[in-house]
Write a protein that holds these residues in place. Sequence first.
Motif, PDB file in Angstrom:
ATOM      1  N   HIS A   7       0.888  -1.160   0.000  1.00 12.35           N
ATOM      2  CA  HIS A   7       0.000   0.000   0.000  1.00 12.35           C
ATOM      3  C   HIS A   7       0.922   1.206   0.000  1.00 12.35           C
ATOM      4  CE1 HIS A   7      -3.923  -1.926   1.757  1.00 12.35           C
ATOM      5  NE2 HIS A   7      -3.581  -2.403   0.584  1.00 12.35           N
ATOM      6  N   PHE A   8       0.790   2.022  -1.011  1.00 10.65           N
ATOM      7  CA  PHE A   8       1.648   3.222  -1.074  1.00 10.65           C
ATOM      8  C   PHE A   8       1.056   4.306  -0.178  1.00 10.65           C
ATOM      9  CE2 PHE A   8       2.599   0.885  -4.946  1.00 10.65           C
ATOM     10  CZ  PHE A   8       3.984   0.860  -4.887  1.00 10.65           C
ATOM     11  N   GLY A   9       1.672   5.490  -0.221  1.00 10.47           N
ATOM     12  CA  GLY A   9       1.170   6.592   0.612  1.00 10.47           C
ATOM     13  C   GLY A   9      -0.135   7.152   0.068  1.00 10.47           C
ATOM     14  N   ARG A  10      -0.665   8.153   0.758  1.00 13.20           N
ATOM     15  CA  ARG A  10      -1.948   8.727   0.351  1.00 13.20           C
ATOM     16  C   ARG A  10      -1.823   9.505  -0.953  1.00 13.20           C
ATOM     17  NH1 ARG A  10      -1.362  10.942   5.329  1.00 13.20           N
ATOM     18  NH2 ARG A  10      -1.471  13.000   4.364  1.00 13.20           N
ATOM     19  N   LEU A  11      -2.859   9.379  -1.783  1.00 12.50           N
ATOM     20  CA  LEU A  11      -2.862  10.114  -3.056  1.00 12.50           C
ATOM     21  C   LEU A  11      -2.812  11.620  -2.817  1.00 12.50           C
ATOM     22  CD1 LEU A  11      -5.560   8.246  -5.216  1.00 12.50           C
ATOM     23  CD2 LEU A  11      -3.101   7.874  -5.175  1.00 12.50           C
ATOM     24  N   ASN A  12      -3.447  12.078  -1.730  1.00 13.06           N
ATOM     25  CA  ASN A  12      -3.522  13.521  -1.487  1.00 13.06           C
ATOM     26  C   ASN A  12      -2.235  14.113  -0.916  1.00 13.06           C
ATOM     27  OD1 ASN A  12      -3.650  12.581   1.106  1.00 13.06           O
ATOM     28  ND2 ASN A  12      -5.676  13.440   1.587  1.00 13.06           N
ATOM     29  N   GLY A  60       0.167  14.565  -2.778  1.00 14.97           N
ATOM     30  CA  GLY A  60       0.533  15.461  -3.863  1.00 14.97           C
ATOM     31  C   GLY A  60       1.758  15.036  -4.644  1.00 14.97           C
ATOM     32  N   ALA A  61       2.147  15.920  -5.565  1.00 13.95           N
ATOM     33  CA  ALA A  61       3.196  15.601  -6.528  1.00 13.95           C
ATOM     34  C   ALA A  61       4.562  15.429  -5.870  1.00 13.95           C
ATOM     35  CB  ALA A  61       3.267  16.690  -7.605  1.00 13.95           C
ATOM     36  N   TYR A  62       4.824  16.157  -4.784  1.00 15.54           N
ATOM     37  CA  TYR A  62       6.129  16.078  -4.120  1.00 15.54           C
ATOM     38  C   TYR A  62       6.433  14.647  -3.679  1.00 15.54           C
ATOM     39  CZ  TYR A  62       9.959  16.960  -0.897  1.00 15.54           C
ATOM     40  OH  TYR A  62      11.169  16.924  -0.252  1.00 15.54           O
ATOM     41  N   GLU A  63       5.415  13.952  -3.177  1.00 16.41           N
ATOM     42  CA  GLU A  63       5.574  12.551  -2.757  1.00 16.41           C
ATOM     43  C   GLU A  63       5.153  11.596  -3.876  1.00 16.41           C
ATOM     44  OE1 GLU A  63       6.750  11.466   0.079  1.00 16.41           O
ATOM     45  OE2 GLU A  63       6.798  13.295   1.307  1.00 16.41           O
ATOM     46  N   LEU A  64       5.035  12.125  -5.080  1.00 13.10           N
ATOM     47  CA  LEU A  64       4.526  11.410  -6.246  1.00 13.10           C
ATOM     48  C   LEU A  64       3.231  10.663  -5.878  1.00 13.10           C
ATOM     49  CD1 LEU A  64       5.312  11.195  -9.232  1.00 13.10           C
ATOM     50  CD2 LEU A  64       6.303   8.979  -8.714  1.00 13.10           C
ATOM     51  N   PHE A  65       2.309  11.412  -5.313  1.00  8.44           N
ATOM     52  CA  PHE A  65       0.982  10.906  -4.955  1.00  8.44           C
ATOM     53  C   PHE A  65       1.061   9.634  -4.115  1.00  8.44           C
ATOM     54  CE2 PHE A  65       0.865  13.388  -8.813  1.00  8.44           C
ATOM     55  CZ  PHE A  65      -0.033  14.389  -8.463  1.00  8.44           C
ATOM     56  N   GLY A  66       2.044   9.645  -3.227  1.00  9.18           N
ATOM     57  CA  GLY A  66       2.148   8.542  -2.275  1.00  9.18           C
ATOM     58  C   GLY A  66       3.120   7.448  -2.670  1.00  9.18           C
ATOM     59  N   LEU A  67       3.555   7.462  -3.946  1.00  8.36           N
ATOM     60  CA  LEU A  67       4.401   6.356  -4.409  1.00  8.36           C
ATOM     61  C   LEU A  67       5.789   6.330  -3.762  1.00  8.36           C
ATOM     62  CD1 LEU A  67       3.588   6.018  -8.224  1.00  8.36           C
ATOM     63  CD2 LEU A  67       2.714   4.699  -6.311  1.00  8.36           C
ATOM     64  N   ASP A  68       6.183   7.460  -3.134  1.00  4.04           N
ATOM     65  CA  ASP A  68       7.494   7.483  -2.461  1.00  4.04           C
ATOM     66  C   ASP A  68       7.489   6.672  -1.171  1.00  4.04           C
ATOM     67  OD1 ASP A  68       8.477   8.986  -4.467  1.00  4.04           O
ATOM     68  OD2 ASP A  68       8.554  10.876  -3.368  1.00  4.04           O
ATOM     69  N   GLY A 123      -9.682  12.494   0.518  1.00  5.39           N
ATOM     70  CA  GLY A 123      -8.661  12.044  -0.437  1.00  5.39           C
ATOM     71  C   GLY A 123      -7.566  11.219   0.213  1.00  5.39           C
ATOM     72  N   ASP A 124      -7.845  10.703   1.419  1.00  4.46           N
ATOM     73  CA  ASP A 124      -6.853   9.837   2.079  1.00  4.46           C
ATOM     74  C   ASP A 124      -6.943   8.448   1.460  1.00  4.46           C
ATOM     75  OD1 ASP A 124      -6.445  11.966   3.762  1.00  4.46           O
ATOM     76  OD2 ASP A 124      -7.751  11.180   5.335  1.00  4.46           O
ATOM     77  N   ILE A 125      -6.552   8.360   0.242  1.00  7.22           N
ATOM     78  CA  ILE A 125      -6.717   7.106  -0.500  1.00  7.22           C
ATOM     79  C   ILE A 125      -5.333   6.551  -0.814  1.00  7.22           C
ATOM     80  CG2 ILE A 125      -7.644   6.061  -2.606  1.00  7.22           C
ATOM     81  CD1 ILE A 125      -9.585   8.575  -2.631  1.00  7.22           C
TER      82      ILE A 125
END
Lengths: 187, 299
Positions: B69-74, B76-84, B276-278
């Motif tokens: 489970h990646f990080g939250r989509l919300n 934002g772009a800095y965390e690449l929508f949670g993918l970091d 948006g905590d998805i």
Amino acid sequence: MKTLTSILTAITLLLAVNSTHAQRYVTKNGNITFFSETPVENIRAVNKSVNSALDTETGQFVFKVLMKSFQFKKALMQEDFNENYVESDQYPNSTFQGNVVNHKDIDFDKPGTYEATVKGDLTIHGVTNQIKETGTFKVVDKETIKGNSTFTIKVEDYDIKIPKIVSEKIAEEIEIKVDVTLKKLKK
Amino acid sequence: MHLQLKSFLLLLTVSFWGVQSSAQDLMDLVEDEPRVEYATSTFKTTRVINHQSIKKPHDGTLLFIISHHFGRLNQGAYELFGLDNATIRLGFEYGIGDRLAIGVGRSSFQKTYDGFVKYKILRQSSGKRVMPLTMSWYSGMELNSLKWQNPDRDNKFSSRLTYVHQLLMARKFNSRLSLQVSPTVVHKNLVETTDDPNDQYAVGVGGRYKITDMFTVNAEYFARVNEPATGEYYNSLSVGVDIHTGGHVFQLHLTNSKPMFYSGFISETQGDWMDGDIYFGFNINRVFTLKKPEEFKDK
């Protein structure tokens, strides 16, 4: 006219008598194995509860195969086979209804091995095709006849769709090996 | 003479009928006896999304599940929508016979180990025996192995443990639609405050809809029956797809639950879909056949 009628009656009677004397051989545990060979993966499936019946008098030869009885090495493959490829819930059985073309040349009462040509309708996945294949009958004794045949079918002839992603693993032509030991039906 | 002709015609008819019926007779000889037809492939794999489906690994089959489970989509772009950021779980499940499965797993979230047994009580069937649904029992234990927050106090090992019991009831309605209802209880030995209940009751509903042979859409929701006194938690809601590629099942989903084990996603889901905590997540399911069926042992 009277004579003609009598003759016809006699022939009819003879026919009727003949058909009641028909010799039937059956099995409920025949074997059918199929092979799919590709460079990537070889797949083999075995069904050991094939139903088959042979009428040595008329040459009629029939098969009924429960698709879910095919056993695969990998359980997941078996699930995919039934669920996605042959759709066993919708088409639970495959059947063959045909004739031994040269049954008159075979002495089913005399032990020996005989070449046979079988022709008829093969239904798989709800699609029927006429096939003509060769095989052998081995008359073992008065009670037992063994039937053997190996032939190939094309997956696409039976409208079985193989997804592209697994198409490298599943052959377009499947080799089918039939091996039945038929026992004389006791009246 | 008239009578003779009549009788002849009658005989002829009878004999033809005889020949006709002999063809039919032969087909009758190969009729199957009525048998029990079990429903198969109710779900593609042992997870609907986060929670267990009624499916178990086949006898002698080992299932390896890699979940992220990646990080939250919300974020934002800095965390690449949670993918970091990623929370992961690695799990193994093994099927013993037709009804029993066991499994273990380790999640990075709260460094949690989990283990379970799952037993199929009833199997949906038609034909000779009709059973409308498949019912499985799941019992699991989860162990939080984080270092104690207050090493000075009297910390008991039992405080690390959580128990989960679940009744899984599913029905495959047709080749496309399967639905599952899962009454659940999560028992935590240690809760946040004395006001919080140790037992969290919840009812899970989930299902799948098959679009193509390789693709299904899945969803699951856990409605909590009692709410904890402290902490702001939400009901877990997840939607996703299963992509089936022969040896693998890829499950991609969106969920408001970060953890992938029961006590985490049922009672400690912190994400709010509305805000948006998805979390984007996936499970990769890979099976290994360890035990070959009888027919294949010789080769």
